[in-house]
Design a protein around this motif. Sequence first.
Motif: not given
Length: 440
Positions: A130-146
């Motif tokens: 599992l990713p770290s808590l920070l990584s999970m928060i960062i990943d909430v913002v998508p690079v590519n919405p599609f």
Amino acid sequence: MMQKNLAPQILVALILGMVAGITIQLVASPDGILQEYLVNGLFHAVGVMFVAMIKMLVVPLIFVSIVHAVCSLKDITQVGRLGVKTFGIFIGNTVLALISAIVITLLIAPGTGANLGHVDQLVRSGQSELPSLLSMIIDVVPVNPFQAVVEGNILQILFIAIITGIAIKKLENHETHSVSNVFSLANSVMMKLIGIVMSVAPYGVFFLTAKLAATLNGSSILSVFSYVLTCLFIMSLWLFVIYPVFIGLVIKRSPMVFIRHTREQVMFALSTASSNASIPITYQTLIEKFKVPEHIAGFTVPLGATINMSGSAIYMTVAAIFVANAWHVDLTLMELVMMSFTTFLLAVATGGIPGGAAVSTGVLLHSMGLPVEAMAIVLATDRITDAGCTVTNVVGNTVAGILCAVGETAPETVEETASEETAAEEKKVAAALQGNQDVC
């Protein structure tokens, strides 16, 4: 009305599915024609198609419902203190439900002793990192919405929906009105689509349950019942003890008053299995029975139907620990912590849709490296556990609305208002009688 009539049909389908599956297991050989063509053929195919139909609607429904909820706010720039209070109550409610679910489920240990299979620890360690808590928060913002939509990344879709709703609210008034209407109509269309899919739910539940009962042994079936009972026990604890006692203290009335005023909500939520579909009756309950101001109810109810998900948190927690026990996986303390955080985010992102918690449970199992094939059990029992999940979510939304009104306007109950009106009438009568005596 169609949704209400589904409840008894689905219950009958569940019972018939279990009877059919157990009968096949008793009379047919494991490698016989019935098992090959009926259980692994027809039952499997229809069950998978039904689950796929539900998954098909999850992404568009979550996006549309959240954008619609944000657009429903009268003025997003004036949320202020009410917004902070509302979100704090939502988060606190979900976190407390999550913690209680973990503690009680670990004590009961549903699934322990079941012979449902084993998970290769080496394979699991490679898949479940599992990713770290920070990584999970960062990943909430998508690079590519599609890409987020294509992959079904629910957390990223939630983020896209929220900022889209905010952007719509910042348009000029006539533009906002037009675009908001589009999403309002889109939300109505999604509700209709959910109704169409759920209209075939009795068939899907029958085939899923029949395959489950035809392939599990007696001890495994008992372990499944322990999972269902654990879910219902924790949800009932919140519905009939924690919520009524807490709100009873807030409104200074007997807890039975709260239970009595939420009866219609409970029955409606049981029949629809949808927090979104229960929005009107929740709104009506808050305003008419607890005298919560309309602007507070209008803010908390639609938002709570999407975010305030104590029942979903309980559902996913019990399911994950059950699957770990049934497949002989020992969860470490760190894994439990990460599971809690993931469950919280998924509960918030689930949305008030039928089957939403079940689909999010599949995401949770995958992230933990637990066998996704366990979804057969989760989905086969979903109509029972999801009903309790929805009721807990809906009543929890009422609790949040009452608490948000504290400090704004003291919430009252119908009995209180009636007693005040009675007292006023008695005073009028007494004054009239006194006037007559003076005249005499």
